[in-house]
Each structure stands twice: as C-alpha cells, then as structure tokens.
Design a protein around this motif. Structure first.
Motif, PDB file in Angstrom:
ATOM      1  N   GLU A   1      15.457  51.268 -42.956  1.00 51.36           N
ATOM      2  CA  GLU A   1      16.587  52.202 -42.899  1.00 51.36           C
ATOM      3  C   GLU A   1      17.858  51.389 -42.751  1.00 51.36           C
ATOM      4  OE1 GLU A   1      15.808  54.969 -39.729  1.00 51.36           O
ATOM      5  OE2 GLU A   1      14.042  55.796 -40.719  1.00 51.36           O
ATOM      6  N   ASN A   2      18.764  51.559 -43.699  1.00 47.13           N
ATOM      7  CA  ASN A   2      20.020  50.800 -43.704  1.00 47.13           C
ATOM      8  C   ASN A   2      19.765  49.298 -43.617  1.00 47.13           C
ATOM      9  OD1 ASN A   2      21.565  53.234 -43.756  1.00 47.13           O
ATOM     10  ND2 ASN A   2      21.252  53.428 -41.545  1.00 47.13           N
ATOM     11  N   GLY A   3      18.719  48.841 -44.332  1.00 51.32           N
ATOM     12  CA  GLY A   3      18.417  47.420 -44.385  1.00 51.32           C
ATOM     13  C   GLY A   3      17.666  46.864 -43.188  1.00 51.32           C
ATOM     14  N   LYS A   4      17.364  47.717 -42.201  1.00 54.06           N
ATOM     15  CA  LYS A   4      16.653  47.251 -41.006  1.00 54.06           C
ATOM     16  C   LYS A   4      15.256  47.850 -40.954  1.00 54.06           C
ATOM     17  CE  LYS A   4      20.530  46.292 -38.015  1.00 54.06           C
ATOM     18  NZ  LYS A   4      20.990  46.291 -36.648  1.00 54.06           N
ATOM     19  N   LYS A   5      14.302  47.017 -40.569  1.00 57.42           N
ATOM     20  CA  LYS A   5      12.920  47.462 -40.445  1.00 57.42           C
ATOM     21  C   LYS A   5      12.750  48.234 -39.143  1.00 57.42           C
ATOM     22  CE  LYS A   5       8.294  45.420 -40.680  1.00 57.42           C
ATOM     23  NZ  LYS A   5       7.586  44.148 -40.838  1.00 57.42           N
ATOM     24  N   VAL A   6      12.215  49.464 -39.259  1.00 56.16           N
ATOM     25  CA  VAL A   6      11.963  50.297 -38.085  1.00 56.16           C
ATOM     26  C   VAL A   6      10.538  50.836 -38.167  1.00 56.16           C
ATOM     27  CG1 VAL A   6      14.385  50.982 -37.772  1.00 56.16           C
ATOM     28  CG2 VAL A   6      12.892  52.379 -39.204  1.00 56.16           C
ATOM     29  N   THR A   7       9.951  51.119 -37.015  1.00 54.95           N
ATOM     30  CA  THR A   7       8.620  51.699 -36.963  1.00 54.95           C
ATOM     31  C   THR A   7       8.747  53.169 -36.604  1.00 54.95           C
ATOM     32  OG1 THR A   7       7.662  49.585 -36.311  1.00 54.95           O
ATOM     33  CG2 THR A   7       6.339  51.547 -35.885  1.00 54.95           C
ATOM     34  N   ILE A   8       8.105  54.023 -37.409  1.00 56.07           N
ATOM     35  CA  ILE A   8       8.128  55.464 -37.176  1.00 56.07           C
ATOM     36  C   ILE A   8       6.694  55.996 -37.237  1.00 56.07           C
ATOM     37  CG2 ILE A   8      10.448  55.746 -38.153  1.00 56.07           C
ATOM     38  CD1 ILE A   8       9.020  56.943 -40.685  1.00 56.07           C
ATOM     39  N   LYS A   9       6.501  57.234 -36.809  1.00 52.41           N
ATOM     40  CA  LYS A   9       5.215  57.912 -36.987  1.00 52.41           C
ATOM     41  C   LYS A   9       5.370  58.864 -38.162  1.00 52.41           C
ATOM     42  CE  LYS A   9       3.205  57.773 -32.394  1.00 52.41           C
ATOM     43  NZ  LYS A   9       2.645  58.565 -31.296  1.00 52.41           N
ATOM     44  N   SER A  10       4.320  58.909 -38.983  1.00 52.35           N
ATOM     45  CA  SER A  10       4.350  59.773 -40.152  1.00 52.35           C
ATOM     46  C   SER A  10       2.947  60.266 -40.459  1.00 52.35           C
ATOM     47  CB  SER A  10       4.920  58.991 -41.343  1.00 52.35           C
ATOM     48  OG  SER A  10       5.291  59.859 -42.377  1.00 52.35           O
ATOM     49  N   GLY A  11       2.866  61.414 -41.136  1.00 48.10           N
ATOM     50  CA  GLY A  11       1.587  61.965 -41.553  1.00 48.10           C
ATOM     51  C   GLY A  11       1.175  61.379 -42.903  1.00 48.10           C
ATOM     52  N   PHE A  12      -0.063  60.967 -43.010  1.00 46.46           N
ATOM     53  CA  PHE A  12      -0.579  60.360 -44.232  1.00 46.46           C
ATOM     54  C   PHE A  12      -1.777  61.140 -44.758  1.00 46.46           C
ATOM     55  CE2 PHE A  12       1.681  56.938 -42.190  1.00 46.46           C
ATOM     56  CZ  PHE A  12       2.302  56.285 -43.252  1.00 46.46           C
ATOM     57  N   ARG A  13      -1.964  61.058 -46.061  1.00 45.44           N
ATOM     58  CA  ARG A  13      -3.119  61.681 -46.702  1.00 45.44           C
ATOM     59  C   ARG A  13      -4.389  60.917 -46.337  1.00 45.44           C
ATOM     60  NH1 ARG A  13      -0.950  63.255 -52.797  1.00 45.44           N
ATOM     61  NH2 ARG A  13       0.937  64.302 -52.063  1.00 45.44           N
ATOM     62  N   VAL A  14      -5.501  61.649 -46.257  1.00 44.51           N
ATOM     63  CA  VAL A  14      -6.812  61.077 -45.958  1.00 44.51           C
ATOM     64  C   VAL A  14      -7.713  61.293 -47.171  1.00 44.51           C
ATOM     65  CG1 VAL A  14      -8.854  61.279 -44.466  1.00 44.51           C
ATOM     66  CG2 VAL A  14      -6.550  61.485 -43.481  1.00 44.51           C
ATOM     67  N   TYR A  15      -8.489  60.271 -47.527  1.00 47.62           N
ATOM     68  CA  TYR A  15      -9.370  60.327 -48.696  1.00 47.62           C
ATOM     69  C   TYR A  15     -10.789  59.943 -48.308  1.00 47.62           C
ATOM     70  CZ  TYR A  15      -4.800  59.914 -50.947  1.00 47.62           C
ATOM     71  OH  TYR A  15      -3.495  60.090 -51.311  1.00 47.62           O
ATOM     72  N   PRO A  16     -11.769  60.364 -49.113  1.00 50.85           N
ATOM     73  CA  PRO A  16     -13.151  59.960 -48.846  1.00 50.85           C
ATOM     74  C   PRO A  16     -13.491  58.550 -49.331  1.00 50.85           C
ATOM     75  CG  PRO A  16     -13.089  61.734 -50.491  1.00 50.85           C
ATOM     76  CD  PRO A  16     -11.683  61.463 -50.070  1.00 50.85           C
ATOM     77  N   SER A  17     -12.690  57.981 -50.273  1.00 44.28           N
ATOM     78  CA  SER A  17     -13.056  56.672 -50.832  1.00 44.28           C
ATOM     79  C   SER A  17     -11.845  55.988 -51.458  1.00 44.28           C
ATOM     80  CB  SER A  17     -14.126  56.846 -51.912  1.00 44.28           C
ATOM     81  OG  SER A  17     -13.563  57.491 -53.052  1.00 44.28           O
ATOM     82  N   LEU A  18     -12.017  54.699 -51.758  1.00 42.07           N
ATOM     83  CA  LEU A  18     -10.997  53.943 -52.488  1.00 42.07           C
ATOM     84  C   LEU A  18     -10.754  54.587 -53.850  1.00 42.07           C
ATOM     85  CD1 LEU A  18      -9.164  51.482 -53.100  1.00 42.07           C
ATOM     86  CD2 LEU A  18     -11.237  50.193 -53.652  1.00 42.07           C
ATOM     87  N   GLN A  19     -11.818  54.983 -54.534  1.00 45.02           N
ATOM     88  CA  GLN A  19     -11.690  55.614 -55.847  1.00 45.02           C
ATOM     89  C   GLN A  19     -10.820  56.875 -55.767  1.00 45.02           C
ATOM     90  OE1 GLN A  19     -13.447  54.278 -58.713  1.00 45.02           O
ATOM     91  NE2 GLN A  19     -11.928  55.529 -59.732  1.00 45.02           N
ATOM     92  N   ASP A  20     -11.024  57.695 -54.745  1.00 49.48           N
ATOM     93  CA  ASP A  20     -10.222  58.908 -54.571  1.00 49.48           C
ATOM     94  C   ASP A  20      -8.769  58.574 -54.261  1.00 49.48           C
ATOM     95  OD1 ASP A  20     -12.186  61.118 -54.870  1.00 49.48           O
ATOM     96  OD2 ASP A  20     -13.123  60.164 -53.132  1.00 49.48           O
ATOM     97  N   SER A  21      -8.555  57.513 -53.500  1.00 51.23           N
ATOM     98  CA  SER A  21      -7.196  57.080 -53.183  1.00 51.23           C
ATOM     99  C   SER A  21      -6.467  56.656 -54.456  1.00 51.23           C
ATOM    100  CB  SER A  21      -7.245  55.926 -52.173  1.00 51.23           C
ATOM    101  OG  SER A  21      -5.956  55.542 -51.768  1.00 51.23           O
ATOM    102  N   ILE A  22      -7.144  55.913 -55.322  1.00 52.51           N
ATOM    103  CA  ILE A  22      -6.544  55.475 -56.583  1.00 52.51           C
ATOM    104  C   ILE A  22      -6.245  56.670 -57.477  1.00 52.51           C
ATOM    105  CG2 ILE A  22      -6.995  54.220 -58.735  1.00 52.51           C
ATOM    106  CD1 ILE A  22      -8.566  52.178 -56.967  1.00 52.51           C
ATOM    107  N   ALA A  23      -7.206  57.586 -57.596  1.00 58.83           N
ATOM    108  CA  ALA A  23      -7.007  58.768 -58.441  1.00 58.83           C
ATOM    109  C   ALA A  23      -5.824  59.593 -57.952  1.00 58.83           C
ATOM    110  CB  ALA A  23      -8.276  59.610 -58.479  1.00 58.83           C
ATOM    111  N   ASP A  24      -5.706  59.745 -56.634  1.00 58.88           N
ATOM    112  CA  ASP A  24      -4.585  60.536 -56.110  1.00 58.88           C
ATOM    113  C   ASP A  24      -3.264  59.800 -56.284  1.00 58.88           C
ATOM    114  OD1 ASP A  24      -3.649  62.988 -54.769  1.00 58.88           O
ATOM    115  OD2 ASP A  24      -2.984  61.569 -53.235  1.00 58.88           O
TER     116      ASP A  24
END
Length: 171
Positions: A76-99
């Motif tokens: 953010e504005n050129g500075k690295k910050v750590t935040i919490k965020s919601g992420f998608r969950v997948y059953p496999s690497l293949q599903d992650s790639i397809a999505d």
C-alpha cells in the motif's frame, strides 16, 4: 524459510503435470506454473498446504465455495503491510489452477489489460501485474525469473501441441 532446491523442483514438476492435464488457450502454462510457485512459496505456504490455494485468490462476495481467513502481505503506497483477508479454498492443485484460469477469464480487467492478447510469457506476466493481479511492484519480474530459472517455456511448447491436437479432434 524458503523451499530447498529439491522442494522447489518437486513443486515445479507437480505444477507442470497439473497444467498439462487441462491447458487453457490464451494463457501461458509457464506463467501459471511460475505464478503458483511464487504465490505459494513452491507449495509450502499455509494457504497452499492447508487450503490448496496456490494463486492467492481472495474470496470476493460472489464466491460460493469455502473460504479461510489468513494473513497476507500487500503493498500500500509502496510499503509492505500485513493484513487479514478471506481466501478461496480448493480440494486440489488441479482445482486451484482451473479456478485461476476461470478467474482470469471472467474478470474483464485481465482481458482489457492484455493478459489474453500477450504474445510472450513475459508480456503476460507484465499484463497480470498492470491489471492489478498483485500489489507487489516486482511481481512480473519475479514470475519471469522463475520461468527462466526452470526453463518453463518448454511447457508452453508442450501445451501448444496439446491444444492443437484437441482442436483437430473437434473438426
């Protein structure tokens, strides 16, 4: 702590196999593999180990699948910050790639940003960055470095053959 050379190569090999199982026209396999390696720390990040999300794709309000809240680094504005965020969950690497492929296809900013018009993996990595895929100002350069380090353009050639063979079968 990062991946060892052996762990990194094992992940690259696994990602190559997954990409070759379901290639998508218009997207370079080399970029997908390098992006997965970068985003997941070669498959060792908590997000990839626990939730099979190898691309750091966040769960927007339209996402109907499972989600998990995790810490992530953003710029953010050129500075690295750590935040919490919601992420998608997948059953496999293949599903992650397809999505990931579908995510790029349905979000018009990537088409408008030239991701699908890119003629080279390098141009596609730059288009991903300029389209806002990641906030890291060095994102494209990191993807390109991984592509070169692991000679991933060879996979693009294999994918081109697979896509051409599929097209012949449809005729």
């Amino acid at each position: 702590m990062g991946a060892t050379a052996k762990q990194a190569q094992q992940f690259i090999d696994r990602a190559k196999s997954a990409v070759l199982n379901d290639p998508m026209p218009g997207l370079f396999a080399s970029v997908a593999i390098a992006q997965a390696a970068l985003e997941s720390g070669y498959g060792l990040s908590g997000l990839s180990l626990k939730y099979q999300n190898y691309f750091g794709i966040k769960a927007s309000s339209g996402w109907k699948g499972q989600t998990s809240v995790m810490k992530t680094d953003e710029y953010e504005n050129g500075k690295k910050v750590t935040i919490k965020s919601g992420f998608r969950v997948y059953p496999s690497l293949q599903d992650s790639i397809a999505d990931r492929n579908n995510f790029l296809k349905v979000n018009t900013r990537y088409t408008k940003g030239g991701v699908f018009a890119a003629k080279t993996p390098e141009d596609q990595a730059k288009a991903l960055q300029s389209s806002g895929y990641a906030t890291d100002p060095n994102y494209a350069a990191k993807i390109i470095a991984i592509i070169n380090q692991y000679n991933l353009k060879e996979t693009d050639q294999k994918v081109a053959v697979i896509i051409a063979e599929k097209a012949k079968k449809k005729v």
